[in-house]
Design an enzyme around this catalytic site. Structure first.
Site, mmCIF file in Angstrom:
data_model
loop_
_atom_site.group_PDB
_atom_site.id
_atom_site.type_symbol
_atom_site.label_atom_id
_atom_site.label_comp_id
_atom_site.label_asym_id
_atom_site.label_seq_id
_atom_site.Cartn_x
_atom_site.Cartn_y
_atom_site.Cartn_z
ATOM 1 N N ALA A 203 0.846 -1.202 0.000
ATOM 2 C CA ALA A 203 0.000 0.000 0.000
ATOM 3 C C ALA A 203 0.875 1.245 0.000
ATOM 4 O O ALA A 203 1.978 1.249 0.545
ATOM 5 C CB ALA A 203 -0.923 0.018 1.224
ATOM 6 N N SER A 206 -0.201 8.781 2.054
ATOM 7 C CA SER A 206 0.203 10.163 1.792
ATOM 8 C C SER A 206 1.621 10.459 2.270
ATOM 9 O O SER A 206 2.370 11.175 1.594
ATOM 10 C CB SER A 206 -0.779 11.123 2.458
ATOM 11 O OG SER A 206 -0.908 10.835 3.837
ATOM 12 N N ASP A 358 -7.363 9.902 13.656
ATOM 13 C CA ASP A 358 -7.376 9.667 12.207
ATOM 14 C C ASP A 358 -7.960 8.289 11.862
ATOM 15 O O ASP A 358 -7.329 7.512 11.153
ATOM 16 C CB ASP A 358 -5.936 9.781 11.681
ATOM 17 C CG ASP A 358 -5.876 9.893 10.165
ATOM 18 O OD1 ASP A 358 -6.884 10.312 9.560
ATOM 19 O OD2 ASP A 358 -4.830 9.559 9.577
#
Length: 537
Positions: A203, A206, A358
């Site tokens: 994966a 950001s 988050d």
């Protein structure tokens, strides 16, 4: 005169470029003397970041130009689309064109792709903004949601050789047989293949990208998160621009409204939390802390182990967990686990005093044995004891619709209003906002949008006429709850965040006030609501 202006402009550009070049030379000298340091702070420091970027005006202007270049086409496309929909002849066109709906959906999809690509090109700060929007079906159309959700786990990766070079440097691994001096000397003279096997990318996010590998020493599968090069510099520039926007908003509201300046404090709180995500050692400590605290409270959640010997400031190695994203699970699984997620968040917020800020779809998994798994502890925040108790009381007062205490006491305890402010005049407006915008809108997304539009004037009046401010920590609280609610709404359109919060909030209130004090308060509120013809949530 023309020559004068051209010459002046050229001189200004040359001066700015010279200032930036000199600053970069000084930074390179500093880095050469202190190889483990950086002129940008390792922990968030508003003043240091400001001083760093003020000396680099060309980079700042270039970044502003990049933001304008990427987002302007999206804004223009949206405005054109909105004007087109408001065309009076549109209904006649719909009746005579069988393919109208198809073309309309295709137009929406192209706009969504355009927005996703723009956010990706603008880097980590904007990608994170897109991630937050990607789970708000009550705010964003489905076709845009579908595109933005790709930002959660399908960000454009950097080449493997670049990422693995960071890994080798951080762990002190050698390319061949020579010893490489890294920040972790546990693996001196060992090569990458001597430590990990079956290393492959799974994966890209950001700030970094995640690899799966097996430790040769123990045979355990691990997730290795490697930070992209240059993230501290790129991220701090966007935070510097955010600071400037906050200063502008405070100056504007101070001049034109009675609002107390709060944007600087609010953005600083968000920036401090976001900047801490760049330090993977800090994330490792957060992860171990939450694993211990939640385990001590017997919370039904999985927190992966941290492998500290394989972790540094730019590399984080943790236990590999097999699972699927909660947002991609069947509706029955979402309905079963979202209450667990809400209680988990409230336990952190109201009891532990530190919370994961988050919880986007990529960070909430369902394990093979059906347990909720929480990942990525880079963005966390703390809430002190006074604020925790004030929030607990405020939630109970909201649930029982005790707007007197909520407005006259809780808003001051939490820092939304000054302690000496007379809230009597504000009560009717805030009561309408809380009732219409939150309680009565429930989980119906169309109804919620309509209600928010109906009270928009009242919201504007609150911020322009009264000294209302938003506490710094509240930005991360609302972000965390908002992301969690968004995931729930994706899989369960009937989800109600207030009803889901009620069981734990009332239990926590009882522990703070004592069983007797809590019963007295709730009985009093219940009698008051019944006498007013109001039913509790």
């Amino acid at each position: 005169m023309v020559v004068f202006w051209v010459g002046g402009g050229t001189l200004a550009v040359a001066t700015a470029a010279g200032t930036e070049a000199y600053s970069d030379i000084q930074e390179n000298r500093y880095l050469a003397d202190q190889s483990d340091q950086c002129s940008l702070p390792m922990e968030y420091n508003r003043q240091q970041i400001r001083e760093y970027w003020i000396r680099r005006p060309v980079s700042v202007i270039t970044r502003l130009g990049k933001i304008t270049y990427e987002l302007s086409p999206c804004l223009a496309s949206y405005m054109h689309y909105s004007l087109y929909l408001s065309n009076p002849g549109l209904h006649a066109l719909q009746e005579n064109d069988d393919k109208y709906e198809v073309r309309l959906e295709e137009s929406k999809r192209l706009q969504a792709v355009q927005l996703r690509e723009a956010l990706t090109n603008l880097g980590p700060a904007f990608i994170k903004a897109g991630q937050q929007l990607s789970i708000r079906p009550d705010l964003v159309p489905p076709v845009v949601l579908e595109e933005l959700q790709q930002l959660c786990d399908s960000v454009r990766p950097i080449p493997d050789d670049v990422a693995l070079e960071v890994l080798k440097k951080e762990l002190g691994l050698s390319d061949r047989t020579s010893c490489s001096k890294g920040k972790n000397n546990n693996f001196a003279s060992r090569k990458l293949d001597d430590v990990f096997e079956n290393l492959h990318l799974v994966a890209a996010a950001s700030l970094g990208q995640v690899y799966k590998a097996r430790l040769k020493d123990s045979g355990r599968d691990v997730a290795i998160k490697i930070q992209r090069p240059g993230m501290r510099k790129a991220f701090s520039l966007d935070l510097f621009l955010l600071q400037g926007w906050g200063d502008f908003m405070d100056a504007f509201t101070t001049i034109f409204t009675k609002q107390k300046p709060f944007h600087r404090t609010l953005f600083d709180s968000f920036s401090r939390g976001s900047y801490s995500e760049l330090d993977y050692q800090n994330e490792a400590k957060n992860q171990s802390h939450f694993q211990y605290e939640l385990g001590k409270r017997n919370c039904p959640v999985k927190i992966p182990d941290v492998y500290y010997d394989y972790s540094t400031q730019l590399v984080l190695t943790t236990e590999w967990v097999d699972g699927v994203k909660l947002a991609d699970s069947p509706s029955s699984t979402i309905r079963r686990l979202i209450p667990v997620g809400v209680e988990l968040f409230l336990t952190q917020l109201l009891d532990i005093g530190a919370f994961h800020s988050d919880p986007h779809p990529g960070n909430l998994l369902v394990t093979k044995d059906g347990k909720l798994c929480l990942l990525d502890f880079g963005l966390c925040a703390e809430v002190n004891q006074r604020e925790r108790e004030a929030m607990t009381r405020a939630i109970v007062h909201l649930l029982y619709r005790d707007f007197d205490m909520l407005i006259h006491s809780d808003t001051k305890e939490l820092g939304f209003l000054p302690r000496d402010f007379d809230t009597e005049e504000l009560k009717p407006i805030l009561t309408k906002v809380l009732t219409g915008g939150l309680l009565e809108s429930g989980s119906d997304m169309k109804k919620r949008k309509r209600k928010l539009m109906e009270i928009s004037n009242e919201l504007n009046e609150i911020f322009f006429r009264y000294p209302f401010q938003v506490p710094g920590f509240f930005a991360l609280v609302t972000r965390g709850l908002g992301l969690l609610e968004g995931i729930a709404l994706v899989g369960d359109p009937d989800f109600d965040i207030f009803m889901a919060s009620a069981p734990y909030a009332t239990k926590r209130a009882a522990s703070i006030l004592g069983a007797y004090g809590y019963r007295r308060m709730t009985k009093s509120l219940t009698r008051r609501n019944r006498s007013s013809g109001i039913a509790e949530l």
